[in-house]
Motif scaffolding. Sequence first.
Motif, PDB file in Angstrom:
ATOM      1  N   GLY A 171       0.788  -1.224   0.000  1.00 48.52           N
ATOM      2  CA  GLY A 171       0.000   0.000   0.000  1.00 48.52           C
ATOM      3  C   GLY A 171       0.818   1.271   0.000  1.00 48.52           C
ATOM      4  N   GLU A 172       2.126   1.148  -0.204  1.00 44.29           N
ATOM      5  CA  GLU A 172       3.003   2.325  -0.172  1.00 44.29           C
ATOM      6  C   GLU A 172       3.034   3.061  -1.505  1.00 44.29           C
ATOM      7  OE1 GLU A 172       6.732   0.704   0.994  1.00 44.29           O
ATOM      8  OE2 GLU A 172       5.968  -0.076   2.905  1.00 44.29           O
ATOM      9  N   LYS A 173       2.689   2.375  -2.592  1.00 41.85           N
ATOM     10  CA  LYS A 173       2.697   2.984  -3.917  1.00 41.85           C
ATOM     11  C   LYS A 173       1.517   2.472  -4.727  1.00 41.85           C
ATOM     12  CE  LYS A 173       7.744   3.522  -4.187  1.00 41.85           C
ATOM     13  NZ  LYS A 173       8.983   3.218  -4.940  1.00 41.85           N
ATOM     14  N   THR A 174       1.055   3.289  -5.662  1.00 39.25           N
ATOM     15  CA  THR A 174       0.061   2.814  -6.607  1.00 39.25           C
ATOM     16  C   THR A 174       0.745   1.917  -7.636  1.00 39.25           C
ATOM     17  OG1 THR A 174       0.383   4.625  -8.181  1.00 39.25           O
ATOM     18  CG2 THR A 174      -1.178   5.003  -6.360  1.00 39.25           C
ATOM     19  N   PRO A 175      -0.016   1.121  -8.384  1.00 43.49           N
ATOM     20  CA  PRO A 175       0.603   0.315  -9.431  1.00 43.49           C
ATOM     21  C   PRO A 175       1.419   1.150 -10.424  1.00 43.49           C
ATOM     22  CG  PRO A 175      -1.588  -0.498  -8.995  1.00 43.49           C
ATOM     23  CD  PRO A 175      -1.430   0.754  -8.184  1.00 43.49           C
ATOM     24  N   LYS A 176       0.914   2.309 -10.814  1.00 47.03           N
ATOM     25  CA  LYS A 176       1.649   3.166 -11.747  1.00 47.03           C
ATOM     26  C   LYS A 176       2.936   3.681 -11.116  1.00 47.03           C
ATOM     27  CE  LYS A 176       2.016   5.647 -15.602  1.00 47.03           C
ATOM     28  NZ  LYS A 176       3.278   6.353 -15.402  1.00 47.03           N
ATOM     29  N   GLU A 177       2.870   4.103  -9.866  1.00 48.53           N
ATOM     30  CA  GLU A 177       4.070   4.581  -9.178  1.00 48.53           C
ATOM     31  C   GLU A 177       5.108   3.476  -9.041  1.00 48.53           C
ATOM     32  OE1 GLU A 177       1.951   8.003  -6.351  1.00 48.53           O
ATOM     33  OE2 GLU A 177       2.267   5.956  -5.600  1.00 48.53           O
ATOM     34  N   ALA A 178       4.654   2.275  -8.740  1.00 40.93           N
ATOM     35  CA  ALA A 178       5.579   1.147  -8.586  1.00 40.93           C
ATOM     36  C   ALA A 178       6.220   0.779  -9.922  1.00 40.93           C
ATOM     37  CB  ALA A 178       4.843  -0.061  -8.001  1.00 40.93           C
ATOM     38  N   ALA A 179       5.424   0.774 -10.989  1.00 44.78           N
ATOM     39  CA  ALA A 179       5.960   0.457 -12.311  1.00 44.78           C
ATOM     40  C   ALA A 179       6.970   1.518 -12.756  1.00 44.78           C
ATOM     41  CB  ALA A 179       4.829   0.337 -13.323  1.00 44.78           C
ATOM     42  N   ASP A 180       6.659   2.775 -12.503  1.00 46.11           N
ATOM     43  CA  ASP A 180       7.587   3.849 -12.873  1.00 46.11           C
ATOM     44  C   ASP A 180       8.889   3.759 -12.077  1.00 46.11           C
ATOM     45  OD1 ASP A 180       5.902   4.947 -14.760  1.00 46.11           O
ATOM     46  OD2 ASP A 180       5.064   6.458 -13.410  1.00 46.11           O
ATOM     47  N   ALA A 181       8.772   3.449 -10.783  1.00 46.42           N
ATOM     48  CA  ALA A 181       9.973   3.325  -9.944  1.00 46.42           C
ATOM     49  C   ALA A 181      10.825   2.142 -10.391  1.00 46.42           C
ATOM     50  CB  ALA A 181       9.570   3.168  -8.478  1.00 46.42           C
ATOM     51  N   ALA A 182      10.176   1.050 -10.796  1.00 48.77           N
ATOM     52  CA  ALA A 182      10.920  -0.104 -11.307  1.00 48.77           C
ATOM     53  C   ALA A 182      11.666   0.269 -12.585  1.00 48.77           C
ATOM     54  CB  ALA A 182       9.967  -1.274 -11.570  1.00 48.77           C
ATOM     55  N   ALA A 183      11.002   1.012 -13.454  1.00 43.80           N
ATOM     56  CA  ALA A 183      11.650   1.450 -14.691  1.00 43.80           C
ATOM     57  C   ALA A 183      12.861   2.330 -14.411  1.00 43.80           C
ATOM     58  CB  ALA A 183      10.634   2.205 -15.573  1.00 43.80           C
ATOM     59  N   GLU A 184      12.731   3.231 -13.461  1.00 46.00           N
ATOM     60  CA  GLU A 184      13.849   4.117 -13.096  1.00 46.00           C
ATOM     61  C   GLU A 184      15.033   3.303 -12.551  1.00 46.00           C
ATOM     62  OE1 GLU A 184      12.450   7.051 -10.384  1.00 46.00           O
ATOM     63  OE2 GLU A 184      11.011   7.922 -11.809  1.00 46.00           O
ATOM     64  N   ALA A 185      14.721   2.305 -11.729  1.00 44.13           N
ATOM     65  CA  ALA A 185      15.786   1.471 -11.167  1.00 44.13           C
ATOM     66  C   ALA A 185      16.496   0.667 -12.254  1.00 44.13           C
ATOM     67  CB  ALA A 185      15.203   0.537 -10.102  1.00 44.13           C
ATOM     68  N   ILE A 186      15.733   0.164 -13.221  1.00 43.35           N
ATOM     69  CA  ILE A 186      16.326  -0.582 -14.326  1.00 43.35           C
ATOM     70  C   ILE A 186      17.223   0.319 -15.162  1.00 43.35           C
ATOM     71  CG2 ILE A 186      15.842  -1.848 -16.462  1.00 43.35           C
ATOM     72  CD1 ILE A 186      13.225  -2.813 -15.107  1.00 43.35           C
ATOM     73  N   GLU A 187      16.736   1.495 -15.463  1.00 42.67           N
ATOM     74  CA  GLU A 187      17.524   2.432 -16.264  1.00 42.67           C
ATOM     75  C   GLU A 187      18.813   2.816 -15.566  1.00 42.67           C
ATOM     76  OE1 GLU A 187      14.608   5.448 -16.844  1.00 42.67           O
ATOM     77  OE2 GLU A 187      13.664   4.448 -18.572  1.00 42.67           O
ATOM     78  N   ALA A 188      18.750   2.985 -14.244  1.00 37.80           N
ATOM     79  CA  ALA A 188      19.962   3.303 -13.492  1.00 37.80           C
ATOM     80  C   ALA A 188      20.969   2.160 -13.540  1.00 37.80           C
ATOM     81  CB  ALA A 188      19.599   3.616 -12.033  1.00 37.80           C
ATOM     82  N   GLU A 189      20.456   0.926 -13.479  1.00 44.38           N
ATOM     83  CA  GLU A 189      21.345  -0.248 -13.531  1.00 44.38           C
ATOM     84  C   GLU A 189      21.986  -0.371 -14.917  1.00 44.38           C
ATOM     85  OE1 GLU A 189      23.396  -3.629 -12.411  1.00 44.38           O
ATOM     86  OE2 GLU A 189      22.323  -2.164 -11.174  1.00 44.38           O
ATOM     87  N   LEU A 190      21.243  -0.050 -15.947  1.00 42.72           N
ATOM     88  CA  LEU A 190      21.773  -0.147 -17.313  1.00 42.72           C
ATOM     89  C   LEU A 190      22.906   0.841 -17.559  1.00 42.72           C
ATOM     90  CD1 LEU A 190      18.470  -0.504 -19.370  1.00 42.72           C
ATOM     91  CD2 LEU A 190      20.106  -2.309 -18.827  1.00 42.72           C
TER      92      LEU A 190
END
Length: 415
Positions: free
Chosen positions: A394-413
Motif C-alpha cells: 500500500g506504499e505505492k500505486t501500481p503506476k508509481e511502482a511500475a515507474d519506480a521499477a523502470a527508473e531502477a532498471i535504467e539506473a542499472e543499465l
Amino acid sequence: MKRFGLLIMLLIMGSLLAACSDDEKADAPTDGKLEGEITVWAHPFTGGGEPEAKMWDEIIASYEKETGVKVKFEQIPWANRDQKVLTALAANNGPDVFYAIPDQMPQYADVGMLLELDPYLKDNDMDDFVESSLVSTKWKGKTYGLPILQEAYTFFYNKEIIEAIGEDPEKLPATWDEFEAWAKKAKEKGFYALSYQGGGSMNGTLYPYLWQAGGDILTEDNEVLINNEAGVEAFEFINDLYQNKYIPEDSITAMQHDELWDSGKIMAVLGSGISLSNLLAKDNIEFVIAPPLKNKEQVTYGTTGMFVVPSNSDNKAAAAEFVKVMTNSENQKRFNTVTQYIPTRESAKDIFDGQEYLSQLASYTQYALPGVIHPKGRTIMPFIQAEIQAMMAGEKTPKEAADAAAEAIEAELKK
C-alpha cells in the motif's frame, strides 16, 4: 564479490581477445574430418545414479561413433557454477561445451565469451525445435546455443475446491476475467484463489502476467518497457489479487505456500513438472491442469536449458558438432526420458505419449518464455521485486511502482 566478478570478466576478455588474434580462422567450420578430444561439462539433472550415468554413456557413445572425436565428460555441481565456468575459461583451461541457462547466455555472449553457432547449423534441422525454445539461445540476432530441455509453468487446480465453488473442472478459466470470477467465489467459500510467492523470482510472479498483458520488461537494445500501459496493467492485476485477499496475507514476501496447498486451502498454484512429481508422490490432492492464462496474449514462463561452446575452445568444430548431436531427436529422447524435462524438439515429445499430465505440459511449451534475455536480466530482478512489494504493502500505486521499477532498471543499465 562484485570486484572479483569484474576481475574475472576482464581476465576472460583478455584471454578471448588473445585467442581471436592468434587464429582468426578458428571460428569457421571445417569441411574436413573432425578429430581430437573435447571436454564437456554438465550438471546432475536427477541427483545422479545409474540411469543418468547410462544416459550420458549412450549420448557420448553416439557422438564418438559418428565423429571419431573422444569426449572427456565432467559432471560439475550446480553450486557456484558461474564462478567455476568463468574462472576456468579465464585461465584457458575450461570445457569445450557446457550447459547454460537463459540468464547466463546473454551475459557470456555479450562479452564475446561464446562461439556463434549459426555457421555450423546449416545441416541441422532447426524447424523441428519448438520456436519458443530458441528464444533464449539468441543474442543480437546470433545463435549461441541449442536447447535440450524446456519447462512450462501453468495453473494446477484443486479439483475439490473447484467443485466446492460450484464450477466445472472440465471448464477451467482461460482469461484473467474468468480467473478473477473464480477467485471471488473461492474467497466467498473461505479459500485462497492462488499461491503468490512474492519473495521468489519475478519469473513466477510478475513476468507471466506482464507478458499476458502484451508487455515486456526490457529489450536487448536497452529499451525499458515495464512501465508502459501493459506493464501497469500487470501491476494492477497483482495488486487487485492482494487487496481483494484472493492470495494469502504473507504473499508480499512468501517463498512458498506448501502447507496451505497441502491442506486444501488454496484453489490453484503455478507449477511445472516438479509440481506434478510432488503431487503424484503425495497423492493427497485430486488436481487438474489448465492451459496458460490469456489476457491480450496467451503466454507463461518456462526455463530453457542449452549447451554452448566457449569462443576459446581449442576444437570448435568438434564442440559445435557435439551440441548438435546432443540436441538431436534421438538424444533428446534419451536425456528427457531420464530427467523428465520436456524435449525442445517436437519429434522427441512422443516420449510422453500415454502420460496424461506430462503430455499436457509438453503441449504448453509453445507458450513459454524463458525470462528476460539480457545481460542485466538477473541483476534487475531485486529492483522490480522491491517495487511490487511496496505496491502490495500500500506504499505505492501500481503506476508509481511500475515507474519506480523502470527508473531502477535504467539506473542499472547505466552502470
